[in-house]
Design an enzyme around this catalytic site. Structure first.
Site, mmCIF file in Angstrom:
data_model
loop_
_atom_site.group_PDB
_atom_site.id
_atom_site.type_symbol
_atom_site.label_atom_id
_atom_site.label_comp_id
_atom_site.label_asym_id
_atom_site.label_seq_id
_atom_site.Cartn_x
_atom_site.Cartn_y
_atom_site.Cartn_z
ATOM 1 N N GLY A 46 55.245 -7.565 -12.892
ATOM 2 C CA GLY A 46 55.129 -6.116 -12.544
ATOM 3 C C GLY A 46 53.895 -5.337 -12.693
ATOM 4 N N GLU A 100 51.629 -2.626 -18.892
ATOM 5 C CA GLU A 100 52.766 -2.935 -18.346
ATOM 6 C C GLU A 100 53.045 -2.085 -17.298
ATOM 7 O OE1 GLU A 100 55.347 -4.171 -17.906
ATOM 8 O OE2 GLU A 100 56.408 -4.673 -19.951
ATOM 9 N N ASP A 101 53.818 -2.479 -16.360
ATOM 10 C CA ASP A 101 54.149 -1.396 -15.243
ATOM 11 C C ASP A 101 54.985 -0.276 -15.736
ATOM 12 O OD1 ASP A 101 56.373 -3.008 -15.607
ATOM 13 O OD2 ASP A 101 56.844 -3.517 -13.683
ATOM 14 N N ASP A 104 60.558 1.452 -19.911
ATOM 15 C CA ASP A 104 62.167 2.286 -19.513
ATOM 16 C C ASP A 104 62.759 2.196 -20.938
ATOM 17 O OD1 ASP A 104 64.898 2.043 -18.590
ATOM 18 O OD2 ASP A 104 64.030 1.778 -16.664
ATOM 19 N N LYS A 132 59.700 6.203 -18.850
ATOM 20 C CA LYS A 132 60.796 7.020 -18.764
ATOM 21 C C LYS A 132 61.230 7.473 -20.056
ATOM 22 C CE LYS A 132 62.864 4.499 -14.751
ATOM 23 N NZ LYS A 132 63.897 3.550 -14.520
ATOM 24 N N VAL A 154 62.655 3.069 -9.686
ATOM 25 C CA VAL A 154 61.371 3.262 -8.911
ATOM 26 C C VAL A 154 61.158 1.802 -8.386
ATOM 27 C CG1 VAL A 154 60.721 5.247 -9.548
ATOM 28 C CG2 VAL A 154 59.899 3.450 -10.863
ATOM 29 N N ASP A 160 59.713 -4.036 -8.488
ATOM 30 C CA ASP A 160 60.601 -4.623 -7.742
ATOM 31 C C ASP A 160 62.131 -4.293 -7.750
ATOM 32 O OD1 ASP A 160 61.001 -6.076 -10.139
ATOM 33 O OD2 ASP A 160 62.226 -7.338 -9.081
ATOM 34 N N ARG A 166 57.373 -5.168 -4.136
ATOM 35 C CA ARG A 166 56.395 -4.834 -5.343
ATOM 36 C C ARG A 166 55.099 -4.684 -4.448
ATOM 37 N NH1 ARG A 166 57.786 -7.064 -10.018
ATOM 38 N NH2 ARG A 166 59.261 -9.032 -9.792
HETATM 39 P P1 XMP Z 1 62.402 -1.935 -20.248
HETATM 40 O O1 XMP Z 1 61.508 -0.912 -21.011
HETATM 41 O O2 XMP Z 1 63.770 -1.455 -20.094
HETATM 42 O O3 XMP Z 1 61.815 -2.525 -19.086
HETATM 43 O O4 XMP Z 1 62.483 -3.308 -21.416
HETATM 44 C C1 XMP Z 1 62.209 -3.913 -18.731
HETATM 45 C C2 XMP Z 1 61.542 -4.184 -17.247
HETATM 46 O O5 XMP Z 1 62.454 -3.612 -16.671
HETATM 47 C C3 XMP Z 1 61.813 -3.244 -15.415
HETATM 48 N N1 XMP Z 1 62.060 -2.048 -14.998
HETATM 49 C C4 XMP Z 1 62.134 -1.717 -13.715
HETATM 50 N N2 XMP Z 1 61.799 -2.101 -12.580
HETATM 51 N N3 XMP Z 1 62.093 0.107 -11.451
HETATM 52 C C5 XMP Z 1 61.737 -1.446 -11.387
HETATM 53 O O6 XMP Z 1 61.355 -1.943 -10.283
HETATM 54 C C6 XMP Z 1 62.222 0.633 -12.648
HETATM 55 O O7 XMP Z 1 62.834 1.806 -12.643
HETATM 56 C C7 XMP Z 1 62.279 -0.317 -13.654
HETATM 57 N N4 XMP Z 1 62.822 0.094 -14.945
HETATM 58 C C8 XMP Z 1 62.583 -0.946 -15.741
HETATM 59 C C9 XMP Z 1 60.457 -3.531 -15.717
HETATM 60 O O8 XMP Z 1 59.969 -4.892 -14.949
HETATM 61 C C10 XMP Z 1 60.336 -3.577 -17.026
HETATM 62 O O9 XMP Z 1 59.185 -3.981 -17.383
HETATM 63 MG MG MG Z 2 57.749 -5.400 -16.143
#
Ligand code: XMP
Ligand code: MG
Length: 176
Positions: A46, A100-101, A104, A132, A154, A160, A166
């Site tokens: 990401g 990081e992208d 969440d 978020k 998103v 993705d 992506r």
């Molecule tokens: P967390 O913080 O929940 O995030 O451990 C884990 C991974 O989940 C993906 N992620 C998303 N990917 N849209 C995406 O395309 C989103 O809204 C989203 N939220 C979480 C992302 O790879 C992150 O590293």
């Molecule tokens: Mg990621």
């Protein structure tokens, strides 16, 4: 508008806004690390576009590497942990900036950072393009945040849906 499989995504953050914000983050990092030589650790897949654009604006001497995280189920009742793959550089004594992208729930970044901290870096900071706050399940200290966003799914600019989406310069949000 972008249609991926059964989902429709609509414009959310423009490429111009992303690039402007990344320049600001890079300036901040350049100031904060003026007398250090950090090791930038991008989390694939990401973060690939964010890390690439961020590093273009770093003027400090720095090294850049990438890791992947692989989920595995813990033997204890701690839920799912992430295993770091591909980190070959020694981390001890280094100033790390994990890129990081998106943060969440925060579970991924917490796992990654805990494992890196166990290797005794001199310091560890996190740079995430998106955050978020409403989805956060574990407290996490984020030093560089591109955009705080609401709790919606998103895609784009590295992020993705089911492996797709992506490769857009903008970020889009799932239409509600
Ligand atoms: P967390 O913080 O929940 O995030 O451990 C884990 C991974 O989940 C993906 N992620 C998303 N990917 N849209 C995406 O395309 C989103 O809204 C989203 N939220 C979480 C992302 O790879 C992150 O590293
Ligand atoms: Mg990621």
């Amino acid at each position: 508008m972008l249609i991926i499989k059964d989902k429709t995504f609509v414009p959310f953050i423009t490429a111009d806004a992303i690039q402007a914000r990344i320049q600001e983050l890079a300036s901040q990092i350049n100031r904060d690390y003026a007398d250090r030589q950090p090791l930038i650790v991008g989390v694939l897949n990401g973060s690939v576009l964010f890390a690439a654009d961020l590093m273009k604006h770093l003027t400090i001497p720095c090294e850049i590497t990438f890791i992947r995280v692989k989920s595995y189920t813990a033997t204890e009742s701690t839920g799912e942990l992430k295993q770091i793959l591909g980190l070959s550089e020694p981390v001890e004594g280094r100033d790390l900036i994990v890129v990081e992208d998106i943060v969440d729930t925060g579970l991924t970044i917490c796992d990654v950072c805990n494992q890196l901290r166990a290797q005794s870096p001199a310091s560890l900071a996190i740079a995430t393009l998106l955050f978020k706050p409403a989805a956060l399940k574990k407290p996490v200290d984020l030093q560089y945040v591109g955009f705080e966003i609401e709790n919606r799914f998103v895609v784009g600019y590295g992020l993705d849906y089911d492996g797709l989406g992506r490769n857009t310069p903008d970020i889009l949000v799932l239409a509600s």
